[in-house]
Design a protein around this motif. Structure first.
Motif, PDB file in Angstrom:
ATOM      1  N   ARG A  51       0.802  -1.227   0.000  1.00 14.59           N
ATOM      2  CA  ARG A  51       0.000   0.000   0.000  1.00 14.59           C
ATOM      3  C   ARG A  51       0.833   1.275   0.000  1.00 14.59           C
ATOM      4  O   ARG A  51       0.475   2.262  -0.659  1.00 14.59           O
ATOM      5  N   LEU A  52       1.948   1.275   0.720  1.00 17.05           N
ATOM      6  CA  LEU A  52       2.736   2.500   0.877  1.00 17.05           C
ATOM      7  C   LEU A  52       3.190   3.117  -0.447  1.00 17.05           C
ATOM      8  O   LEU A  52       3.065   4.336  -0.623  1.00 17.05           O
ATOM      9  N   PRO A  53       3.741   2.342  -1.382  1.00 17.94           N
ATOM     10  CA  PRO A  53       4.200   2.976  -2.632  1.00 17.94           C
ATOM     11  C   PRO A  53       3.085   3.678  -3.391  1.00 17.94           C
ATOM     12  O   PRO A  53       3.317   4.721  -4.009  1.00 17.94           O
ATOM     13  N   PHE A  54       1.884   3.123  -3.344  1.00 20.36           N
ATOM     14  CA  PHE A  54       0.771   3.760  -4.059  1.00 20.36           C
ATOM     15  C   PHE A  54       0.372   5.073  -3.394  1.00 20.36           C
ATOM     16  O   PHE A  54       0.057   6.058  -4.069  1.00 20.36           O
ATOM     17  N   LEU A  55       0.366   5.090  -2.067  1.00 25.06           N
ATOM     18  CA  LEU A  55       0.067   6.334  -1.366  1.00 25.06           C
ATOM     19  C   LEU A  55       1.065   7.416  -1.755  1.00 25.06           C
ATOM     20  O   LEU A  55       0.702   8.566  -1.997  1.00 25.06           O
ATOM     21  N   MET A  56       2.336   7.037  -1.808  1.00 27.29           N
ATOM     22  CA  MET A  56       3.382   8.007  -2.126  1.00 27.29           C
ATOM     23  C   MET A  56       3.329   8.426  -3.583  1.00 27.29           C
ATOM     24  O   MET A  56       3.612   9.581  -3.917  1.00 27.29           O
ATOM     25  N   LYS A  57       2.968   7.515  -4.449  1.00 26.30           N
ATOM     26  CA  LYS A  57       2.918   7.809  -5.877  1.00 26.30           C
ATOM     27  C   LYS A  57       1.783   8.768  -6.216  1.00 26.30           C
ATOM     28  O   LYS A  57       1.920   9.646  -7.081  1.00 26.30           O
ATOM     29  N   GLU A  58       0.674   8.623  -5.521  1.00 24.42           N
ATOM     30  CA  GLU A  58      -0.542   9.332  -5.908  1.00 24.42           C
ATOM     31  C   GLU A  58      -0.778  10.611  -5.115  1.00 24.42           C
ATOM     32  O   GLU A  58      -1.807  11.271  -5.300  1.00 24.42           O
ATOM     33  N   SER A  59       0.158  10.970  -4.248  1.00 18.35           N
ATOM     34  CA  SER A  59      -0.043  12.130  -3.378  1.00 18.35           C
ATOM     35  C   SER A  59       1.208  12.983  -3.299  1.00 18.35           C
ATOM     36  O   SER A  59       2.310  12.538  -3.628  1.00 18.35           O
ATOM     37  N   LEU A  60       1.028  14.225  -2.855  1.00 18.85           N
ATOM     38  CA  LEU A  60       2.166  15.001  -2.400  1.00 18.85           C
ATOM     39  C   LEU A  60       2.386  14.593  -0.954  1.00 18.85           C
ATOM     40  O   LEU A  60       1.504  14.760  -0.110  1.00 18.85           O
ATOM     41  N   VAL A  61       3.554  14.036  -0.675  1.00 18.97           N
ATOM     42  CA  VAL A  61       3.850  13.508   0.655  1.00 18.97           C
ATOM     43  C   VAL A  61       4.817  14.445   1.367  1.00 18.97           C
ATOM     44  O   VAL A  61       5.871  14.787   0.839  1.00 18.97           O
ATOM     45  N   ILE A  62       4.447  14.863   2.569  1.00 17.84           N
ATOM     46  CA  ILE A  62       5.350  15.636   3.415  1.00 17.84           C
ATOM     47  C   ILE A  62       5.892  14.703   4.486  1.00 17.84           C
ATOM     48  O   ILE A  62       5.125  14.156   5.292  1.00 17.84           O
ATOM     49  N   MET A  63       7.195  14.510   4.488  1.00 17.95           N
ATOM     50  CA  MET A  63       7.842  13.691   5.510  1.00 17.95           C
ATOM     51  C   MET A  63       8.286  14.601   6.650  1.00 17.95           C
ATOM     52  O   MET A  63       9.085  15.508   6.449  1.00 17.95           O
ATOM     53  N   ILE A  64       7.776  14.321   7.838  1.00 17.63           N
ATOM     54  CA  ILE A  64       8.066  15.162   9.003  1.00 17.63           C
ATOM     55  C   ILE A  64       8.745  14.318  10.081  1.00 17.63           C
ATOM     56  O   ILE A  64       8.217  13.273  10.476  1.00 17.63           O
TER      57      ILE A  64
END
Length: 453
Positions: free
Chosen positions: A197-210
Motif C-alpha cells: 500500500r505504501l508505494p501507491f500512497l506516495m505515488k498518488e499524493s504530495l507527501v510531506i515527511m516530518i
C-alpha cells in the motif's frame, strides 16, 4: 509537476495538493519530539532510548545496546535474554517489551500546542497520514476528525475523516507494535498489505515527511517503488515527496536530491507550520478569487440564448472571444465541468453562424465560422477537451469545409483563412482530426480539407 525552486513553490504545491485531496503526511519520531518539547508531563523517545528503557525495566545488561546489530536485532536479543533469565517463553518476553513500549509512548501534547497544530492541520487538511510512531499524538490533535488504523487494518477512507495509519503499531494495542527482527521479517513478506500500500500512497499524493530521515527500510523501499517501479505519470498532477530536514542553519530555498525527493530544511517544525498556515490564508483568498472568475464565466456561457451576447462573441467585440477562449485554454483540468457550459455556448454560436450563412451570397459567415473553430483548436489544449466537445468542433469543421475554397459557391475569405492558418494547427490537432474523420463514413469534406495539409 511544476518545478519547485523556492519556499513559496513548496507552500503552493502543498496547498494545491490539499485542495485537490492529494496531500499526505508521513510522520516520524522527530515530529513527536517537537510536539512534546518542554512538555511538563510527557517525553518523546527515540528507538535507541526506548530499548535502553526496556533494558532497565527488564533488568538486562545495557552492554547489549553496544552491539552493532540493527535496532530490531537488538530488541530480539533483549527478549531472548529476558526469556532465559526469567524462564519464560520468548513470546512472553516480547509481550513484556511491547507493554513497556506501549506505556512509554502513551503521551499527550499540552493544550496550547495541541490547539496550534489543530489549527494548522484543519486549515491545510490532509487526505491521509502514515506514521512510524507508536504514540497517538496525531489523534489527540485531530480529535474526532480522524480514524486510527493499526498495522493489521486496511487503509480505510471515510468521508471527512483523516485516516492515520500506524505501520509500526499503535501504543493502545501492544500486540500491534513492530519492534523485533521477527516483526520486521513479517512486514517484508511479499503479500504484506503495508508493503503493497505504501508505494501507491506516495505515488498518488504530495507527501510531506516530518521528523523522519529515510532510515526505515519500509519507507526506503516504498520510496524506491514509487519512484522507480511505478513509473506512471499524470502530468501536471504528479506530486513530489517533500522531506522536512532538521538543521540548525536551514537553507532558504528547497533543493532536489538524486532520488527526486524535495528537501526543505527547517530548524523549527512549528515555525514551518506557522509559515505554511499564513501562506495558505493568502492562497485561499487567491483561490476564492479564481472561483469567482470561473463562476462569472459560467454565468456568461449560460447566456447562450441571448442573441446579442452570441453576436458580440462571434464578432470578438472588445476582445470578448479572445478573453473567453484564453480562459478555457488555461482552465485547470479539475474545472473540466466548465466545458459543459462552454459546449452549449459554442454550439449556439455555430447555429447562429449557420443562420447567418443562409441568405444568398452570405459567404462571410463561413469565414467567421472557420475563424471560430480555428481559434479554439489553436489555443485550447486538445488533451483537456472532452471527447464530445472535440467531436462537435470536428463536425462543425466538416460542415464548413464544403464552402472553403476559391470556386463558385465557396467562400474565398474562408479559403484564404485556411491557407494562412492551417500551418498553425499543431500536429496533435491534425492527427486527432484525421482519426475522427477516418472513424466516420460521412465526413468527406473534412477528409478532403485535411488532405491539403
Amino acid at each position: 509537476m511544476k518545478e519547485i525552486k523556492t519556499k513559496e513553490d513548496v507552500f503552493k504545491a502543498i496547498c494545491n495538493a490539499s485542495r485537490l485531496g492529494n496531500l499526505g503526511f508521513f510522520v516520524g519520531s522527530g515530529f513527536t519530539k517537537a510536539i512534546l518539547e518542554n512538555n511538563t508531563y510527557y517525553e518523546a523517545y527515540t528507538w535507541a532510548e526506548l530499548l535502553k528503557i526496556c533494558c532497565e525495566e527488564m533488568k538486562i545488561n545495557e552492554n547489549i545496546l553496544k552491539n552493532k546489530n540493527s535496532y530490531p536485532e537488538i530488541a530480539t536479543k533483549i527478549c531472548k535474554e529476558y526469556s532465559i533469565e526469567n524462564n519464560i517463553t520468548y513470546q512472553e518476553a516480547v509481550r513484556k517489551m511491547k507493554c513497556i513500549i506501549s506505556e512509554k509512548t502513551n503521551v499527550y501534547p499540552e493544550e496550547s500546542v495541541k490547539e496550534d497544530y489543530e489549527k494548522y492541520f484543519r486549515n491545510i487538511p490532509a487526505s491521509w497520514i502514515t506514521t512510524t510512531n507508536y504514540d497517538t499524538v496525531l489523534e489527540n490533535i485531530l480529535g474526532g476528525d480522524c480514524i486510527s488504523i493499526s498495522p493489521d487494518g486496511c487503509f480505510t477512507k471515510i468521508s471527512n475523516m483523516i485516516p492515520i495509519y500506524h505501520i509500526h503499531g499503535v501504543c493502545n494495542i501492544p500486540d500491534s507494535i513492530v519492534i523485533t527482527n521477527e516483526d520486521y521479517a513479517y512486514m517484508f513478506r511479499p503479500n504484506d498489505y503495508r508493503q503493497a500500500r505504501l508505494p501507491f500512497l506516495m505515488k498518488e499524493s504530495l507527501v510531506i515527511m516530518i521528523g523522519y530521515a529515510l532510515g526505515d527500510l519500509n519507507v526506503i523501499t516504498a520510496v524506491d517503488w514509487a519512484n522507480n517501479v511505478y513509473t506512471n505519470t499524470s502530468g501536471e498532477y504528479d506530486f513530489p515527496i517533500v522531506q522536512l530536514l532538521y538543521t540548525d542553519n536551514p537553507k532558504q530555498d528547497p533543493y532536489v536530491e538524486q532520488n527526486g525527493i524535495v528537501i526543505f530544511e527547517v530548524s523549527d517544525i512549528s515555525k514551518f507550520f506557522l509559515e505554511l498556515y499564513e501562506f495558505s490564508k493568502d492562497y485561499n483568498v487567491e483561490y476564492e478569487n479564481y472561483i469567482s472568475l470561473v463562476n462569472s464565466n459560467v454565468m456568461y456561457f449560460n447566456q447562450y440564448q441571448d442573441e446579442n451576447v452570441i453576436n458580440n462573441f462571434i464578432g470578438n467585440v472588445d476582445g470578448v472571444r479572445d478573453n473567453k477562449i484564453n480562459f478555457i485554454a488555461e482552465l485547470p483540468q479539475e474545472f473540466g465541468y466548465v466545458y459543459n457550459y462552454f459546449f452549449t455556448f459554442i454550439h449556439s454560436a455555430m447555429l447562429a453562424l449557420d443562420e447567418m450563412a443562409k441568405p444568398n451570397g452570405a459567404f462571410y459567415a463561413y469565414d467567421w465560422k472557420l475563424e471560430l473553430i480555428i481559434d479554439i483548436l489553436k489555443n485550447v489544449p486538445i488533451k483537456n477537451m472532452p471527447n464530445s466537445f472535440f467531436g462537435m468542433l470536428a463536425n462543425s469543421l466538416n460542415d464548413v469545409a464544403a464552402f472553403i475554397g476559391y470556386r463558385i459557391g465557396e467562400s474565398f475569405a474562408a479559403g484564404q483563412r485556411w491557407d494562412n492558418e492551417k500551418s498553425n494547427l499543431s500536429e496533435e490537432v491534425i492527427d486527432a482530426l484525421w482519426l475522427f474523420a477516418k472513424s466516420s463514413r460521412h465526413l468527406y469534406n473534412l477528409k478532403s480539407l485535411l488532405k491539403n495539409i
